[in-house]
Enzyme design. Sequence first.
Site, mmCIF file in Angstrom:
data_model
loop_
_atom_site.group_PDB
_atom_site.id
_atom_site.type_symbol
_atom_site.label_atom_id
_atom_site.label_comp_id
_atom_site.label_asym_id
_atom_site.label_seq_id
_atom_site.Cartn_x
_atom_site.Cartn_y
_atom_site.Cartn_z
ATOM 1 N N LYS A 165 -51.333 17.695 20.549
ATOM 2 C CA LYS A 165 -51.505 17.313 19.147
ATOM 3 C C LYS A 165 -50.620 18.241 18.314
ATOM 4 O O LYS A 165 -50.904 19.445 18.223
ATOM 5 C CB LYS A 165 -52.963 17.511 18.728
ATOM 6 C CG LYS A 165 -53.956 16.519 19.351
ATOM 7 C CD LYS A 165 -55.371 17.000 19.076
ATOM 8 C CE LYS A 165 -56.411 15.914 19.313
ATOM 9 N NZ LYS A 165 -57.788 16.475 19.233
ATOM 10 N N GLU B 194 -61.987 6.317 14.077
ATOM 11 C CA GLU B 194 -60.783 5.877 14.792
ATOM 12 C C GLU B 194 -60.842 4.387 15.115
ATOM 13 O O GLU B 194 -60.113 3.901 15.971
ATOM 14 C CB GLU B 194 -60.607 6.696 16.078
ATOM 15 C CG GLU B 194 -60.440 8.171 15.784
ATOM 16 C CD GLU B 194 -59.968 8.973 16.976
ATOM 17 O OE1 GLU B 194 -59.747 8.401 18.059
ATOM 18 O OE2 GLU B 194 -59.820 10.190 16.815
HETATM 19 C C1 2PG Z 1 -59.975 14.304 19.848
HETATM 20 C C2 2PG Z 1 -59.432 13.822 18.515
HETATM 21 C C3 2PG Z 1 -58.870 12.447 18.592
HETATM 22 P P1 2PG Z 1 -60.165 14.999 16.317
HETATM 23 O O1 2PG Z 1 -60.991 15.001 19.900
HETATM 24 O O2 2PG Z 1 -59.354 14.085 20.868
HETATM 25 O O3 2PG Z 1 -59.771 11.533 19.161
HETATM 26 O O4 2PG Z 1 -60.404 13.948 17.503
HETATM 27 O O5 2PG Z 1 -58.877 14.655 15.683
HETATM 28 O O6 2PG Z 1 -61.348 14.828 15.396
HETATM 29 O O7 2PG Z 1 -60.138 16.353 16.950
HETATM 30 MG MG MG Z 2 -60.648 15.439 22.100
#
Ligand code: 2PG
Ligand code: MG
Length: 434
Positions: free
Chosen positions: A340, A207
């Site tokens: 998300k 990231e």
């Molecule tokens: C998280 C995300 C974004 P990932 O854990 O919050 O930082 O990571 O998309 O790998 O779950």
């Molecule tokens: Mg997270």
Amino acid sequence: MLRTAIVEVRAWEAFDSRGRPTVGCVVRVDGGGSGRAIVPSGASRGSHEVCELRDGGARYGGDGVRTAVWNVTGVLAAAVCGLDAADQAAVDAALQAADGTAALERLGGNAVLAVSLAAMLAVADETRTPLYRLLAGDAAPLLPLPMVNVVSGGAHAAGFLDIQDVLVVPVGASSFAEAMEWSWRVRAAAAALLEEQGGRSALVADEGGLAAPLGSNEAGVRLVAEGIERSGLAAGRDAAIAVDVAANQITARDGRIQLRAEHRVLSTPEWIDEVAAWCDRYPIVSIEDVLAEDDWTGWAEATERLGAGRQLLGDDLFVTNVDRLRRGVADGAANAVLIKPNQAGTFTSARGVVAAARDAGYVPVISARSGDTEQAWLADLAVGWRTGQIKVGSLTRSERTVKWNRLLQIEADHGAAAEFAGREALADNTRRRR
Ligand code: 2PG
Ligand code: MG
């Protein structure tokens, strides 16, 4: 026919920012407008997220998404063609019905989300409306308080640290542009400090955060705290710290926390003590996934212990799922929920979690994935849904900056009338109980 009636759906195998295959999709509507969506993908995934369908086999190391692409063109297209893309709830219901499983296991959450998002973007295109405006309806747009990744660890940075992200939160900024400038100052100062310690600030994680073997997890938090000091900002008043532990990744089968970078193994109470000690030493305002996804009792304890004046944020705990959020509310686990869209599978279900969070006095925080794309729609979701907070990664790598740039543009477009969320957006238990 309606101008926004869906007339065509196409899909292909695209790439995410980590170079893994993902689903790309275009939805075209009758008036000639179209929306193009590429689905993001996580590395530290919660096991209760909707299914991300991968082909397996030898191609792309098993990560190909040809089946999901075929499911879009061969199944989902027929389910939504003729529907009004402006009726997002109807489109998403049709997508969900075509799959028929709660976790979207038959056709793939990646296939479903691609169509859901592309339909939404097609409406914005057809009606020539900025997406955030389309989503805000009558409400005024709100620029979110950003969390900006400075130091990365865990699955995003070869396990250099056990905890996944240490982020700066520019709590004292009075505009989004100022928030980004202050975050830049802290990241630059932390990068300079890392170089002085013999590290390499050019090496960035998934990231865009600094990736370095700092020896201990606390050293990662300390580097950001020292970055705040060095930047000339007031710790706690101007700039504070957020931590994403991503505890799923470091929880052993017996429930204990394994700190491999420090060769230590801690029980849940010992781990909460450790994090509480960091909270005493550093200006930490938000802690995400402090414990693993199914440790409801531990989460309730951690929320009680750490949540006064602080945000306890559930990511893998809630996986943008309204039933898991309700369980958390009933149990007193966390006081904020990460949003998300690809954990939820459709745009409508993600928005439903934002609404449920608000009803329960929990704070929504919208978030990118570690494998993200060159698209900016997430920024519009934050502004249009007035989430108040956004987490996108660091200030390098275009899949990150495209979202920051979109927010900067929206703020600039509104001039003095732009509303910025600021410190008030953060959750804390004392506020929730009022
Ligand atoms: C998280 C995300 C974004 P990932 O854990 O919050 O930082 O990571 O998309 O790998 O779950
Ligand atoms: Mg997270």
